[in-house]
Design a protein around this motif. Sequence first.
Motif, PDB file in Angstrom:
ATOM      1  N   PRO A 467       0.931  -1.346  -0.166  1.00 42.12           N
ATOM      2  CA  PRO A 467      -0.042  -0.098   0.195  1.00 42.12           C
ATOM      3  C   PRO A 467       0.820   1.440   0.239  1.00 42.12           C
ATOM      4  N   TYR A 468       0.083   2.080  -1.119  1.00 45.78           N
ATOM      5  CA  TYR A 468       1.177   3.148  -0.550  1.00 45.78           C
ATOM      6  C   TYR A 468       0.601   4.566   0.189  1.00 45.78           C
ATOM      7  N   HIS A 469       0.883   5.087   0.894  1.00 39.97           N
ATOM      8  CA  HIS A 469      -0.051   5.897   1.594  1.00 39.97           C
ATOM      9  C   HIS A 469      -0.465   7.695   1.254  1.00 39.97           C
ATOM     10  N   SER A 470       0.004   7.955  -0.003  1.00 39.02           N
ATOM     11  CA  SER A 470      -0.922   8.918  -0.567  1.00 39.02           C
ATOM     12  C   SER A 470      -0.332   9.749  -1.911  1.00 39.02           C
ATOM     13  N   GLY A 471      -1.422   9.610  -2.818  1.00 39.79           N
ATOM     14  CA  GLY A 471      -1.214   9.777  -4.402  1.00 39.79           C
ATOM     15  C   GLY A 471      -1.425   8.830  -4.823  1.00 39.79           C
ATOM     16  N   GLY A 472      -0.792   8.630  -5.383  1.00 35.90           N
ATOM     17  CA  GLY A 472      -1.071   7.398  -6.789  1.00 35.90           C
ATOM     18  C   GLY A 472       0.253   6.629  -6.738  1.00 35.90           C
ATOM     19  N   PRO A 473       0.269   5.056  -7.638  1.00 35.88           N
ATOM     20  CA  PRO A 473       1.584   4.570  -7.417  1.00 35.88           C
ATOM     21  C   PRO A 473       2.769   4.977  -8.579  1.00 35.88           C
ATOM     22  N   THR A 474       2.327   6.082  -9.368  1.00 37.30           N
ATOM     23  CA  THR A 474       2.958   6.267 -10.111  1.00 37.30           C
ATOM     24  C   THR A 474       2.806   7.882  -9.950  1.00 37.30           C
ATOM     25  N   GLU A 475       2.638   8.306  -8.924  1.00 34.18           N
ATOM     26  CA  GLU A 475       1.897  10.257  -8.582  1.00 34.18           C
ATOM     27  C   GLU A 475       3.359  10.586  -8.860  1.00 34.18           C
ATOM     28  N   PRO A 476       4.468  10.605  -8.920  1.00 38.74           N
ATOM     29  CA  PRO A 476       5.918  11.738  -8.649  1.00 38.74           C
ATOM     30  C   PRO A 476       5.837  11.429  -9.681  1.00 38.74           C
ATOM     31  N   VAL A 477       5.717  10.889 -11.230  1.00 37.43           N
ATOM     32  CA  VAL A 477       6.204  10.763 -12.250  1.00 37.43           C
ATOM     33  C   VAL A 477       5.265  11.974 -12.940  1.00 37.43           C
ATOM     34  N   PRO A 478       5.108  12.843 -14.086  1.00 40.24           N
ATOM     35  CA  PRO A 478       4.533  14.010 -14.612  1.00 40.24           C
ATOM     36  C   PRO A 478       4.011  12.958 -15.518  1.00 40.24           C
ATOM     37  N   PRO A 479       2.623  13.183 -16.135  1.00 38.06           N
ATOM     38  CA  PRO A 479       1.501  12.340 -16.244  1.00 38.06           C
ATOM     39  C   PRO A 479       1.559  12.357 -17.709  1.00 38.06           C
ATOM     40  N   GLU A 480       2.629  13.321 -18.294  1.00 34.67           N
ATOM     41  CA  GLU A 480       3.160  13.414 -19.655  1.00 34.67           C
ATOM     42  C   GLU A 480       4.403  12.392 -19.719  1.00 34.67           C
ATOM     43  N   ILE A 481       5.147  11.767 -19.003  1.00 30.65           N
ATOM     44  CA  ILE A 481       6.641  11.560 -18.912  1.00 30.65           C
ATOM     45  C   ILE A 481       6.051   9.796 -19.302  1.00 30.65           C
ATOM     46  N   PRO A 482       6.589   9.234 -20.319  1.00 30.79           N
ATOM     47  CA  PRO A 482       6.335   7.740 -20.570  1.00 30.79           C
ATOM     48  C   PRO A 482       6.475   6.436 -19.417  1.00 30.79           C
ATOM     49  N   VAL A 483       6.214   5.730 -18.772  1.00 32.86           N
ATOM     50  CA  VAL A 483       6.351   4.851 -18.126  1.00 32.86           C
ATOM     51  C   VAL A 483       6.015   3.389 -18.215  1.00 32.86           C
ATOM     52  N   TYR A 484       6.797   2.306 -18.397  1.00 30.25           N
ATOM     53  CA  TYR A 484       7.171   1.043 -19.127  1.00 30.25           C
ATOM     54  C   TYR A 484       7.053   0.553 -18.189  1.00 30.25           C
ATOM     55  N   THR A 485       6.250  -0.670 -17.551  1.00 34.01           N
ATOM     56  CA  THR A 485       6.227  -1.824 -16.523  1.00 34.01           C
ATOM     57  C   THR A 485       6.206  -3.120 -17.105  1.00 34.01           C
ATOM     58  N   TRP A 486       6.741  -3.451 -16.560  1.00 30.99           N
ATOM     59  CA  TRP A 486       7.327  -5.739 -17.241  1.00 30.99           C
ATOM     60  C   TRP A 486       7.019  -6.398 -16.361  1.00 30.99           C
ATOM     61  N   ASN A 487       6.097  -6.943 -16.068  1.00 34.23           N
ATOM     62  CA  ASN A 487       5.695  -7.424 -15.419  1.00 34.23           C
ATOM     63  C   ASN A 487       6.239  -8.767 -15.611  1.00 34.23           C
ATOM     64  N   LEU A 488       6.976  -9.905 -14.869  1.00 38.16           N
ATOM     65  CA  LEU A 488       7.393 -10.908 -15.123  1.00 38.16           C
ATOM     66  C   LEU A 488       6.315 -12.324 -14.420  1.00 38.16           C
ATOM     67  N   ALA A 489       4.951 -11.940 -13.951  1.00 41.43           N
ATOM     68  CA  ALA A 489       4.723 -12.720 -13.559  1.00 41.43           C
ATOM     69  C   ALA A 489       3.507 -13.165 -13.398  1.00 41.43           C
ATOM     70  N   GLY A 490       3.233 -12.102 -14.144  1.00 41.74           N
ATOM     71  CA  GLY A 490       1.002 -12.843 -14.789  1.00 41.74           C
ATOM     72  C   GLY A 490       0.024 -12.995 -13.599  1.00 41.74           C
ATOM     73  N   TYR A 491       0.952 -12.433 -12.585  1.00 41.43           N
ATOM     74  CA  TYR A 491      -0.726 -11.736 -11.962  1.00 41.43           C
ATOM     75  C   TYR A 491      -1.816 -11.348 -12.254  1.00 41.43           C
TER      76      TYR A 491
END
Length: 554
Positions: A467-491
Amino acid sequence: MLVAPHVSAAARAMPQQSRIHQVPTPQQFRTYEGGPAFVREPRDELFLLAVGNFVSQRTFYESGTERDERYVRLVRRLAVEDPDWTAGLLRWLRGEGNMRTASLVGAAAYVRARLDAGASDGPSNRSVIDAVLQRADEPGELLAHWTSVYGRNVPQPVKRGIADAVRRLYSSRSLLKYDTASHGFRFGDVLNLVHASPDPDKPWQGALFRYALDRRHHPETALPPAADTVLTAHRALMELPVAERRALVTGPDGSERLAAAGLTWEALAGWLHGPLDAAVWEAVIPVMGPMALLRNLRNFDAAHISAEAADRVAARISDVDEVARSRQFPMRYLAARDNAPKRRWAAALEQALGHSLAHVPALPGRTLILVDRSDSMFWDTVSERSTLTRAAAAAVFGCALALRAEQADLVEFGWSTKEVPFTPGEPVLDVQERFHRLGGTHTTKALRDRYRDHDRVVIVTDEQAAPYHSGGPTEPVPPEIPVYTWNLAGYHPAHAPSGPHHHTFGGLTDAAFRMIPLIESGRQARWPWTAPDQAGTLRGSSPSRPGGGASPEG
């Protein structure tokens, strides 16, 4: 190598297709660690599960049975709702994805679901079965799976698809390699069940099929076709007195005679009635494939093969063309390095790993690369037959991206973060050894601590954020910056939303990482099996808030 142009402010403002789309659900939804989660659409969930799953493999948060049931449930649903997409996924899994079991299990589920629903649109059941069978033991494996899960009544589309594959795959050499008592369905059993007729373009195949049936039902009297040089040479070797066999192998032209008779290294010890010593290994090494060599590095060391023979092995496993033909995941070379006790293989394995990562893109500008080092990444291995953890695999790809990037900050994260130092041009495996184990997954904190006006963020993780305490999980990154997540497990739960600039991928391959420059150069990201002019473009989610897709539940 694909090199993308630097991402301009105008390009960042362009709506871009998201690889994976999450949708809200009315009930509370959490990651397994209790953090706010997002729900993926069925196609996206199935894609991530398929590329991150080795069938029957237990993971940190799900049993093998749970994952298998979720996989089959999704295939069955989408086989009816979207058969073109699902058939494309299954073909791609067995082809470029190089995942045998998942594609076979998926093809069986595809056919069963469509027969149950009476569906006839989209790719035929027969063609899907045929497409996923690419090795001669797989027709029998698919029949074994079908009869154990769905019963002894095998539908006609399954039989016809298997018969099509049998005509492509059955040969003298494949019979010697795969038609053994260790297989539940022998070649003769498959031929009896599916009534496969010989390929008219292969006049020798009729005699081969008859011999396969004789081997199964009358082994004491079965004789290979006289015109088949491979099978007759093999029979001659089998009839050679045991006392004369070792001299044949180690004598002049020994390896060539073994190859001509289709005798594999796996069968050699049994045929010799004794262990493989240095002389035998050195005789058979010239006719072994590169992956067989890779698997036997420890055995070569135990037998004390000569330096000259070891040099030949190292040259083969590090040859760029051999690496390309073998189509092995880069993690295989990392696992081999960990399992081979002697340092003499290290340079060759580093070269091979580099060749297998040749198409990882050189990213322009400044890139923040976050590699998950939480406990769950260490608990799970990339497959049940491997000792290589997801943590190790993630570190290799993080290093590869960092070493090729124009300017990269390579950071490992868990409850805390640590910068991983590297020098351009260093071997990937040397940098990989500098990672640590860092407890729980705190993605938000890692981004708050480490994001400093980077042009993009790449996160390699199993997505099980706390759990994060405030804001969203990628809240520190400006919305126009690309964020790429590689999911290794497929959960099932996702740790962050997709959106115009948030993208989630599955599967650690160099082909997957090529999606970054494609997206940033303004092209739409498509499913890997669709051509640019075909349908199937990946969906971008409609943001319900700046920079995000669906809102987190809970």
